[in-house]
Design a protein around this motif. Structure first.
Motif, PDB file in Angstrom:
ATOM      1  N   TYR B  44       0.830  -1.210   0.000  1.00  0.00           N
ATOM      2  CA  TYR B  44       0.000   0.000   0.000  1.00  0.00           C
ATOM      3  C   TYR B  44       0.865   1.260   0.000  1.00  0.00           C
ATOM      4  CZ  TYR B  44      -4.542  -2.231   0.449  1.00  0.00           C
ATOM      5  OH  TYR B  44      -5.680  -2.943   0.197  1.00  0.00           O
ATOM      6  N   LEU B  45       1.961   1.243   0.783  1.00  0.00           N
ATOM      7  CA  LEU B  45       2.856   2.399   0.802  1.00  0.00           C
ATOM      8  C   LEU B  45       3.479   2.604  -0.569  1.00  0.00           C
ATOM      9  CD1 LEU B  45       4.629   2.022   4.270  1.00  0.00           C
ATOM     10  CD2 LEU B  45       3.110   3.877   3.552  1.00  0.00           C
ATOM     11  N   PHE B  47       2.067   1.759  -3.378  1.00  0.00           N
ATOM     12  CA  PHE B  47       0.984   2.336  -4.185  1.00  0.00           C
ATOM     13  C   PHE B  47       0.904   3.840  -3.958  1.00  0.00           C
ATOM     14  CE2 PHE B  47      -3.379   3.885  -3.791  1.00  0.00           C
ATOM     15  CZ  PHE B  47      -3.779   3.832  -5.119  1.00  0.00           C
ATOM     16  N   GLN B  48       0.984   4.242  -2.684  1.00  0.00           N
ATOM     17  CA  GLN B  48       0.886   5.665  -2.349  1.00  0.00           C
ATOM     18  C   GLN B  48       2.075   6.441  -2.916  1.00  0.00           C
ATOM     19  OE1 GLN B  48      -1.962   6.638  -0.663  1.00  0.00           O
ATOM     20  NE2 GLN B  48      -1.276   8.568  -1.541  1.00  0.00           N
ATOM     21  N   ALA B  49       3.272   5.863  -2.774  1.00  0.00           N
ATOM     22  CA  ALA B  49       4.472   6.539  -3.279  1.00  0.00           C
ATOM     23  C   ALA B  49       4.414   6.646  -4.796  1.00  0.00           C
ATOM     24  CB  ALA B  49       5.727   5.770  -2.845  1.00  0.00           C
ATOM     25  N   ALA B  51       1.709   6.839  -6.573  1.00  0.00           N
ATOM     26  CA  ALA B  51       0.721   7.874  -6.889  1.00  0.00           C
ATOM     27  C   ALA B  51       1.310   9.265  -6.649  1.00  0.00           C
ATOM     28  CB  ALA B  51      -0.531   7.668  -6.038  1.00  0.00           C
ATOM     29  N   THR B  52       2.129   9.397  -5.609  1.00  0.00           N
ATOM     30  CA  THR B  52       2.690  10.699  -5.266  1.00  0.00           C
ATOM     31  C   THR B  52       3.793  11.131  -6.231  1.00  0.00           C
ATOM     32  OG1 THR B  52       2.253  10.161  -2.959  1.00  0.00           O
ATOM     33  CG2 THR B  52       3.678  12.059  -3.370  1.00  0.00           C
ATOM     34  N   ALA B  59       8.961   4.473  -5.353  1.00  0.00           N
ATOM     35  CA  ALA B  59       8.214   3.580  -4.459  1.00  0.00           C
ATOM     36  C   ALA B  59       9.115   2.473  -3.924  1.00  0.00           C
ATOM     37  CB  ALA B  59       7.021   2.977  -5.201  1.00  0.00           C
ATOM     38  N   SER B  63       8.990   2.904   0.147  1.00  0.00           N
ATOM     39  CA  SER B  63       8.243   1.911   0.916  1.00  0.00           C
ATOM     40  C   SER B  63       9.141   1.083   1.847  1.00  0.00           C
ATOM     41  CB  SER B  63       7.440   1.017  -0.037  1.00  0.00           C
ATOM     42  OG  SER B  63       6.960  -0.110   0.640  1.00  0.00           O
ATOM     43  N   VAL B 108      -7.081   4.077   5.965  1.00  0.00           N
ATOM     44  CA  VAL B 108      -6.382   4.999   5.067  1.00  0.00           C
ATOM     45  C   VAL B 108      -6.729   4.744   3.599  1.00  0.00           C
ATOM     46  CG1 VAL B 108      -4.118   5.803   4.269  1.00  0.00           C
ATOM     47  CG2 VAL B 108      -4.503   5.326   6.704  1.00  0.00           C
ATOM     48  N   TRP B 109      -6.709   3.471   3.190  1.00  0.00           N
ATOM     49  CA  TRP B 109      -6.840   3.157   1.758  1.00  0.00           C
ATOM     50  C   TRP B 109      -8.154   2.480   1.382  1.00  0.00           C
ATOM     51  CZ3 TRP B 109      -1.758   2.480   3.894  1.00  0.00           C
ATOM     52  CH2 TRP B 109      -0.817   3.391   3.392  1.00  0.00           C
ATOM     53  N   ARG B 114      -6.152  -2.311  -5.261  1.00  0.00           N
ATOM     54  CA  ARG B 114      -5.275  -1.353  -5.926  1.00  0.00           C
ATOM     55  C   ARG B 114      -4.284  -2.152  -6.762  1.00  0.00           C
ATOM     56  NH1 ARG B 114      -7.058   3.844  -4.102  1.00  0.00           N
ATOM     57  NH2 ARG B 114      -8.016   3.468  -2.066  1.00  0.00           N
TER      58      ARG B 114
END
Lengths: 230, 285
Positions: B44-45, B47-49, B51-52, B59, B63, B108-109, B114
């Protein structure tokens, strides 16, 4: 001076040391003799910080180090050579020495100097710890302790189970280390080796110091009541 | 041929997790039930990285670093106070961590699946030995092999590795020689968590990112670790290969029997060598 002052140590509810006072000065060899279970190893472990004191204090050169953790005690200059040597069997002899140097600033003792003191270790440098003979393990245990550049060295029965020729070699090494300025507390079950090395003797029994002196002539009778009967 | 590649890529993923599990067990004596949850959090981290920063590569750095930092905190706050207790306390603590991590991820997600896209250049497939092979899987294999090589080098040739090999066998003697064993424990847990972060990131483009992904893979990882011998990196490599290949070829020939097949492999190994394939008398790491 490395010292215990009025130290009590307990294993659970059993008291192993009773208000023990002992100390060793730089370059001095002090011998502590006593029967099996008298509290000798307990005293060494307490000095190394492996056992905590129920009462009393532990002092290093005037500084109170009573609660100091074992790894900090080692870094402060106190090295223990335990009775069963505790060589890392999965590491080579050389790696055992390297390990001891990891957490310490460089000092007078180097691998080369340890190998000069115990030439046999240089020959066995690549051998795994568990393949070393008893004598080689003892040399390695002392060499490893020296790699921490200690100011005080605690030796728990360093000649136990060794051949006479190795014992003689060990005695020479211990004397040389003390001449170098290291204070040595030597623990043995009989006075044979201590008599050759130490100037000051402590007899321990039942967790108490029962005799302290410089004349080792009749020390065997003092520390072993069974001998006195005969 | 493509089955072999799939098997190898699964093996690498399994290894990244099993290596962390086995290192943590070797040094801390703790069986980290939360390892799958850390891997899931890592995905998930990532995925977030992704996206960012808009790319896969950041990522792959962010992560694992976040996971390593989380690992430091987890070891210090939840495990360290429990070392003097019996194993049940540590098992319960890591089990509790699973619940906490899953809940955090859900809040959070959310519950949607995802996914990560492979980085440009690693999409699509190449023709190799007469079959189409996904480029990304080749990357996973190469990257996994590099991690294995780095771990072996780190353990066998560096000071930290030396400390690790010593302290995992005899922490008391290591401490007597000046080693800060608590620090070593923290670092090993951080390393294991970081590897789980790498695993989660790597898995992103291969598998859907979802809450249950950790639970699915961790059972296989426990099998890998038991096959290889607890606390042994070399064993984790071979165990991962064995289970990865069993999964890939099982998928090809008898998909409905895969889970049974992995347990059969486990049983067969345990019958022949109950201590695991590579378990020595003393642990290697």
């Amino acid at each position: 001076m490395l010292a215990l002052s009025q130290a009590d140590v307990f294993y659970g509810r059993a008291q192993a040391l009773h208000a023990l006072d002992l100390g060793v000065a730089p370059a001095e060899i002090v011998a502590m003799v006593g029967r099996n279970g008298a509290g000798k190893s307990t005293a060494l472990k307490a000095l190394a910080g492996l056992l905590s004191l129920g009462a009393g204090r532990r002092l290093l050169d005037g500084r109170d180090i009573t609660g100091l953790a074992p790894h900090r005690t080692s870094r402060a200059g106190v090295a223990l050579v335990p009775e069963d040597r505790q060589i890392f069997g999965n590491l080579s002899a050389e790696e055992n020495l390297d390990l001891a140097a990891v957490s310490h600033r460089p000092g007078p003792w180097t691998k080369a100097r340890v190998f000069a003191l115990f030439p046999r270790l240089a020959e066995r440098a690549r051998a795994r710890g568990l393949t070393l003979s008893g004598g080689e393990q003892q040399m390695l245990a002392i060499g490893r302790a020296l790699m921490t550049n200690p100011r005080y060295l605690l030796l728990d029965e360093p000649t136990e189970g060794l051949a006479p020729v190795v014992v003689a070699q060990m005695c020479n090494a211990i004397a040389a280390i003390a001449r170098d300025g290291v204070g040595i507390l030597l623990v043995e079950q009989n006075a044979k080796v201590p008599r050759l090395l130490a100037r000051r003797f402590l007899v321990v029994d039942g967790g108490r110091i029962t005799w302290e002196g410089t004349d080792a002539a009749d020390i065997d009778e003092r520390f072993n009541p069974m001998n006195a009967v005969h | 041929m493509s089955t072999l590649i799939i098997g190898l890529s699964i093996s690498m993923l399994l290894f990244l997790l099993a290596a962390g599990l086995t290192l943590i067990f070797g040094m801390l004596g703790v069986i980290n039930f939360a390892h799958g949850a850390l891997y899931m959090l890592g995905a998930y981290l990532a995925f977030q990285a992704h996206a960012t920063f808009g790319s896969f590569w950041p990522a792959l750095i962010v992560s694992p670093l976040c996971l390593a930092a989380a690992g430091l905190a987890i070891e210090r706050l939840t495990l360290r106070p429990l070392y003097p207790r019996t194993h049940e306390f540590q098992l319960l603590a890591t089990f509790g961590l699973i619940l906490v991590i899953e809940e955090v991820v859900r809040v959070v997600w959310g519950l949607d699946y995802r996914h990560l896209t492979p980085p440009p250049g690693l999409t699509g497939s190449v023709a190799l030995f007469g079959s189409d092979i996904a480029r990304y899987r080749l990357f996973v294999i190469g990257f996994g092999a590099a991690v294995i090589a780095a771990l072996f080098f780190g353990i066998e040739r560096t000071k930290l590795g030396l400390v690790l090999r010593a302290a995992s066998v005899n922490p008391t003697m290591a401490a007597t020689l000046g080693i800060d064993v608590n620090l070593v424990r923290s670092l090993v847990f951080a390393l294991g968590a970081g590897l789980a972060g790498i695993g989660g990131t790597i898995a992103g483009p291969l598998l859907p990112i979802q809450l249950s992904m950790g639970f699915t893979i961790i059972l296989d990882c426990f099998i890998v670790v038991v096959i290889g011998g607890l606390g042994n990196i070399k064993g984790a490599v071979f165990g991962a290969l064995l289970i990865g290949m069993t999964r890939a070829f099982g998928q090809l020939y008898a998909p409905e029997w895969i889970d049974i097949a992995t347990y059969v492999v486990l049983l067969a190994v345990l019958l022949v060598r109950p201590q695991g394939l590579f378990a020595a008398k003393e642990r290697l790491a």
